[in-house]
Each structure stands twice: as structure tokens, then as C-alpha cells.
Design an enzyme around this catalytic site. Structure first.
Site, PDB file in Angstrom:
ATOM      1  N   HIS A 227       1.527   5.379  -1.642  1.00  0.00           N
ATOM      2  CA  HIS A 227       1.139   6.573  -2.413  1.00  0.00           C
ATOM      3  C   HIS A 227       2.392   7.173  -3.034  1.00  0.00           C
ATOM      4  O   HIS A 227       3.282   7.626  -2.313  1.00  0.00           O
ATOM      5  CB  HIS A 227       0.480   7.617  -1.496  1.00  0.00           C
ATOM      6  CG  HIS A 227      -0.771   7.114  -0.862  1.00  0.00           C
ATOM      7  ND1 HIS A 227      -2.010   7.262  -1.428  1.00  0.00           N
ATOM      8  CD2 HIS A 227      -0.972   6.426   0.295  1.00  0.00           C
ATOM      9  CE1 HIS A 227      -2.932   6.704  -0.656  1.00  0.00           C
ATOM     10  NE2 HIS A 227      -2.322   6.185   0.396  1.00  0.00           N
TER      11      HIS A 227
ATOM     12  N   HIS B 196      -4.436  -1.088   5.875  1.00  0.00           N
ATOM     13  CA  HIS B 196      -3.989  -0.316   7.039  1.00  0.00           C
ATOM     14  C   HIS B 196      -4.922  -0.482   8.250  1.00  0.00           C
ATOM     15  O   HIS B 196      -5.485   0.467   8.772  1.00  0.00           O
ATOM     16  CB  HIS B 196      -3.762   1.158   6.717  1.00  0.00           C
ATOM     17  CG  HIS B 196      -4.809   1.814   5.840  1.00  0.00           C
ATOM     18  ND1 HIS B 196      -6.143   1.740   6.106  1.00  0.00           N
ATOM     19  CD2 HIS B 196      -4.677   2.561   4.728  1.00  0.00           C
ATOM     20  CE1 HIS B 196      -6.793   2.415   5.174  1.00  0.00           C
ATOM     21  NE2 HIS B 196      -5.925   2.916   4.322  1.00  0.00           N
TER      22      HIS B 196
ATOM     23  N   ASP C  81       1.580   2.521   3.551  1.00  0.00           N
ATOM     24  CA  ASP C  81       0.720   3.710   3.433  1.00  0.00           C
ATOM     25  C   ASP C  81       1.566   4.987   3.499  1.00  0.00           C
ATOM     26  O   ASP C  81       1.107   6.016   3.987  1.00  0.00           O
ATOM     27  CB  ASP C  81      -0.377   3.724   4.503  1.00  0.00           C
ATOM     28  CG  ASP C  81      -1.512   4.686   4.142  1.00  0.00           C
ATOM     29  OD1 ASP C  81      -1.553   5.174   2.997  1.00  0.00           O
ATOM     30  OD2 ASP C  81      -2.353   4.962   5.033  1.00  0.00           O
TER      31      ASP C  81
ATOM     32  N   HIS D 215       0.878  -1.197   0.000  1.00  0.00           N
ATOM     33  CA  HIS D 215       0.000   0.000   0.000  1.00  0.00           C
ATOM     34  C   HIS D 215       0.902   1.230   0.000  1.00  0.00           C
ATOM     35  O   HIS D 215       1.496   1.583   1.022  1.00  0.00           O
ATOM     36  CB  HIS D 215      -0.911   0.005   1.245  1.00  0.00           C
ATOM     37  CG  HIS D 215      -1.829   1.192   1.302  1.00  0.00           C
ATOM     38  ND1 HIS D 215      -3.179   1.068   1.520  1.00  0.00           N
ATOM     39  CD2 HIS D 215      -1.610   2.512   1.169  1.00  0.00           C
ATOM     40  CE1 HIS D 215      -3.744   2.259   1.521  1.00  0.00           C
ATOM     41  NE2 HIS D 215      -2.804   3.163   1.321  1.00  0.00           N
TER      42      HIS D 215
ATOM     43  N   HIS E  19     -10.355   0.705   1.967  1.00  0.00           N
ATOM     44  CA  HIS E  19     -10.146   1.667   3.053  1.00  0.00           C
ATOM     45  C   HIS E  19     -11.340   1.486   3.988  1.00  0.00           C
ATOM     46  O   HIS E  19     -12.439   1.932   3.682  1.00  0.00           O
ATOM     47  CB  HIS E  19     -10.068   3.096   2.509  1.00  0.00           C
ATOM     48  CG  HIS E  19      -9.783   4.106   3.585  1.00  0.00           C
ATOM     49  ND1 HIS E  19      -8.594   4.795   3.683  1.00  0.00           N
ATOM     50  CD2 HIS E  19     -10.530   4.505   4.645  1.00  0.00           C
ATOM     51  CE1 HIS E  19      -8.612   5.578   4.752  1.00  0.00           C
ATOM     52  NE2 HIS E  19      -9.779   5.430   5.343  1.00  0.00           N
TER      53      HIS E  19
ATOM     54  N   LYS F  26      -9.372  -0.616  -5.759  1.00  0.00           N
ATOM     55  CA  LYS F  26      -9.396   0.035  -4.446  1.00  0.00           C
ATOM     56  C   LYS F  26     -10.761   0.649  -4.171  1.00  0.00           C
ATOM     57  O   LYS F  26     -11.263   1.430  -4.975  1.00  0.00           O
ATOM     58  CB  LYS F  26      -8.314   1.127  -4.407  1.00  0.00           C
ATOM     59  CG  LYS F  26      -8.309   1.975  -3.143  1.00  0.00           C
ATOM     60  CD  LYS F  26      -7.783   1.200  -1.937  1.00  0.00           C
ATOM     61  CE  LYS F  26      -7.953   1.995  -0.648  1.00  0.00           C
ATOM     62  NZ  LYS F  26      -6.723   2.307   0.022  1.00  0.00           N
TER      63      LYS F  26
HETATM   64  C1  NCD Z   1      -3.601   8.952   2.282  1.00  0.00           C
HETATM   65  C2  NCD Z   1      -3.204  10.024   1.272  1.00  0.00           C
HETATM   66  O1  NCD Z   1      -2.642  11.040   1.675  1.00  0.00           O
HETATM   67  O2  NCD Z   1      -3.428   9.827   0.074  1.00  0.00           O
HETATM   68  N1  NCD Z   1      -3.544   9.502   3.595  1.00  0.00           N
HETATM   69  C3  NCD Z   1      -3.393   8.821   4.744  1.00  0.00           C
HETATM   70  O3  NCD Z   1      -3.482   9.420   5.802  1.00  0.00           O
HETATM   71  N2  NCD Z   1      -3.139   7.533   4.753  1.00  0.00           N
HETATM   72  C4  NCD Z   1      -4.924   8.402   1.935  1.00  0.00           C
HETATM   73  C5  NCD Z   1      -5.244   7.101   2.610  1.00  0.00           C
HETATM   74  O4  NCD Z   1      -4.632   6.073   2.323  1.00  0.00           O
HETATM   75  O5  NCD Z   1      -6.137   7.081   3.458  1.00  0.00           O
HETATM   76 ZN    ZN Z   2      -3.180   5.085   1.853  1.00  0.00          ZN
END
Ligand code: NCD
Ligand code: ZN
Length: 345
Positions: free
Chosen positions: A15, A174, A247, A13, A136, A99
């Protein structure tokens, strides 16, 4: 000198964002991880197979020539998602998972799902072809306390969904609560969970005690200590249903340090060092490979990486930069709030 060698980990996971931020953060993940499940919550989101193809190309174009890294793409589920597009993207190997963001649950989730019955044809198709759904798992009902949103989601959304589509493979992403851990452990099949590094290391005091600390704010928000302990037990147990999803979610400092700061913690740089610390504290270094390198591939039906990574325990604490500087601005690195002696060799 103490050291441990494990198969190269994957991040289930992640970003990576886009543009200058993608260029700034990608090398850190690519150094320590062979593959990652790439979150689709861009603006606009990665909704179609064409979007996923274009995003994958941008990630590979941003990858420094001396690093190898495989982005495992996801599609952002909307009420307009076409089951045939999802199925062909999976069959071609372009897309690994879909997702589900409940609309409004987190950063860039406004195009998410409001009414699950509208996406049933997609979910049924995915169950038929064995394609996993990453969730999520938080309700968005403003009347539900933010610390209870995961537990309420499990009861009111996830459990009924699993009963309705029992063959659908679901990753509860998560997971942050003992209720989540217990629910996954109690499931007979088709359910697994990812756990972040930071939820193994901090509880909600890190955000709120002694001053408000936006760099510890993420979603799902860290819970009280008993939940952190439940997560540590699950992660370090070796149980095949739990694996690493960092995450890691970079935001530039001005968007975190303001009157309404974004959710997200940037951990790509020091995740492996922090994990070695946690597993050593729990007397479970022998289960680090299961959590970081073996359980995830088994769940997603992929081979374990042939390459390895060695972590070395130094006498002196290891340091990282407090911030990295991307073309979009500075991003603060997760500070685990205690000395860490483990370093990736
Ligand atoms: C994530 C993001 O910033 O894209 N933020 C987070 O707090 N984890 C989004 C997510 O995965 O919930
Ligand atoms: Zn995330």
C-alpha cells in the site's frame, strides 16, 4: 561478519497510498525493492485502466530521482468492472493483476464485491488471458468470528471459485492460517500465496496481551501461535508457491491510536532485516532468495531482478526510527519486539 547477498527483492503486496503519504513512504520501498504490486484501495479506488495509468504516473512523479522502482499496478474489482478494459490494461502491460476485496473486508473495501456471480465475466476473461487475481481471503459475514474468517473464506468462497474457473491464476494474499497454508500446498495448479513479514513475527498476543496495541492490528488479524509457526514453515521451505507480500499499510498515528483504529502495519523500512532474522532463526537463510526474490517473479511471469541486495549481520542490534514523519502526519514503524542484527548494506 556474516552476510548474505540475494537478487533485489520485490514486494508482491504493498500500500503506497497517495499525495503526501505516498511521498513519505515510497522512498523506503524503493530503496529495498525493485518492484511492487500496488494495492488499489485508494479513496476512491483504482477501478479503471485510466485510474491505474493516472495513479502509476503519480507514483513515478513521487519517486526520488536517485531511486529506481517499478510499480506493478492492480485494478480494484467491482461489480461494474468491464472485462474488455481489464483485458486491454493487461495486454498493454499497464496492469499486472486484479484485486478482489469482499465488500467490507478491510480498509476502503466498501466498493468491493458482494456477489461473485456478478464478476464472473471478468474472471473468465482473466482466466482466458492468464491474468492473475489477487484475493483478500476473508468472509465478511458478521456472524463469523474474526479469527475464523480466512478459513471460512477458503472453504465457502475460494474452493468453489477455483472449481468454477479452474484456469484462473489466484494469489491468496497475506495468508495467515495453517488452513490457508495447507490449502495452497494441496492445490495442484493456479494457486499461490503471499505472506507478510509481520505475520511471521507476531501472533495475536502482540495485539491483545498486556494492553491493547493498535500498531499490531492489521487485517487479516494475526492468529494464534500455531498459525504463525505454519506460516514460518511455508515461507522458509523454499516452496515456489509462497512469496513475500509485505502488506506494508501506513496509517497516521491518530487514525491508529483511537477508539476505532485502522487496520494496517507499516513494515516497508525494516522488512528485509526482519526476514533475515526469521530465516536465520529457522536455519533457512539459503531460502531467503526464493521467498523474497525468486518465487514471486516466477509466479507473475517476470524476470528475477539483476541487481542484488546484501544483508549484513551486525554485532549490535540495528535500529530504525520509531516513526517516520510524512506530510499527512507521523506513521509508526513496525517494532518486531526483539533485537534484530541484520542490516541492508
Ligand atoms: C490494509 C490497508 O490499510 O489498506 N490494511 C491491512 O490491515 N492490511 C488493507 C488490507 O490489505 O487488508
Ligand atoms: Zn493489504
Amino acid at each position: 561478519m556474516v552476510e548474505i547477498t540475494i537478487p533485489k527483492p520485490d514486494d508482491w503486496h504493498l500500500h503506497l497510498r497517495d499525495g503526501a503519504m505516498l511521498e513519505g513512504v515510497l522512498p523506503f520501498s524503493a530503496r529495498h525493492f525493485a518492484r511492487a504490486i500496488i494495492m488499489p484501495n485508494l479513496v476512491p479506488p483504482v477501478v479503471t485502466s485510466a485510474d491505474a495509468q493516472a495513479y502509476r504516473d503519480r507514483i513515478l512523479a513521487a519517486l526520488p530521482a536517485d531511486l529506481e522502482f517499478t510499480p506493478l499496478m492492480t485494478l480494484y474489482l467491482t461489480e461494474g468492472t468491464d472485462p474488455a478494459d481489464v483485458a486491454s490494461a493487461h495486454a498493454s502491460g499497464l496492469v499486472t493483476a486484479v484485486k478482489l476485496y469482499p465488500a467490507g473486508a478491510t480498509t476502503n473495501s466498501h466498493s468491493g464485491v458482494r456477489d461473485l456471480s456478478k464478476v464472473m465475466p471478468v474472471l473468465e476473461k482473466m482466466a482466458e488471458i492468464g491474468m492473475p487475481l489477487c484475493i483478500h481471503g476473508e468472509v465478511t459475514d458478521p456472524s463469523v468470528d474474526i479469527f475464523d474468517r480466512e478459513a471460512v473464506f477458503i472453504e465457502t468462497v475460494l474452493d468453489p471459485l477455483r472449481a468454477r474457473v479452474p484456469d484462473l491464476k489466484i494469489t491468496l494474499e497475506h495468508v495467515t492460517t495453517s488452513q490457508g497454508v495447507d490449502y495452497v500446498m494441496g492445490a495442484d495448479a493456479n494457486l499461490a500465496a503471499s505472506i507478510t513479514t509481520h505475520h511471521l513475527m507476531i501472533n495475536r498476543n502482540a495485539i491483545l496481551a498486556g494492553g491493547i496495541r493498535p500498531h499490531y492490528y492489521c487485517l487479516p488479524v494475526a492468529k494464534r501461535e500455531s498459525h504463525r509457526l505454519a506460516l514460518r514453515k511455508a515461507a522458509t521451505s523454499g516452496d515456489a508457491r509462497f512469496f513475500l507480500g509485505t502488506d506494508s499499510a501506513p496509517h497516521v498515528d491518530p487514525l491508529k491510536e483511537c477508539g476505532c483504529g485502522c487496520a494496517g502495519i507499516f513494515t516497508a523500512i525494516n522488512t528485509l532485516s526482519c526476514l533475515a532474522h526469521v530465516f536465520e532463526e529457522e536455519g533457512a537463510l539459503d531460502h531467503l532468495a526464493a521467498f523474497a526474490s525468486r518465487n514471486g517473479p516466477a509466479w507473475y511471469g517476470l524476470p528475477v531482478n539483476d541487481e542484488t541486495v546484501t544483508l549484513v549481520k551486525r554485532d549490535q542490534p540495528v535500529h530504525w526510527p520509531d516513526k517516520i514523519f510524512t506530510g499527512d502526519g507521523p506513521v509508526t514503524v513496525f517494532d518486531p519486539l526483539l533485537p534484530i542484527h541484520w542490516e541492508v548494506a
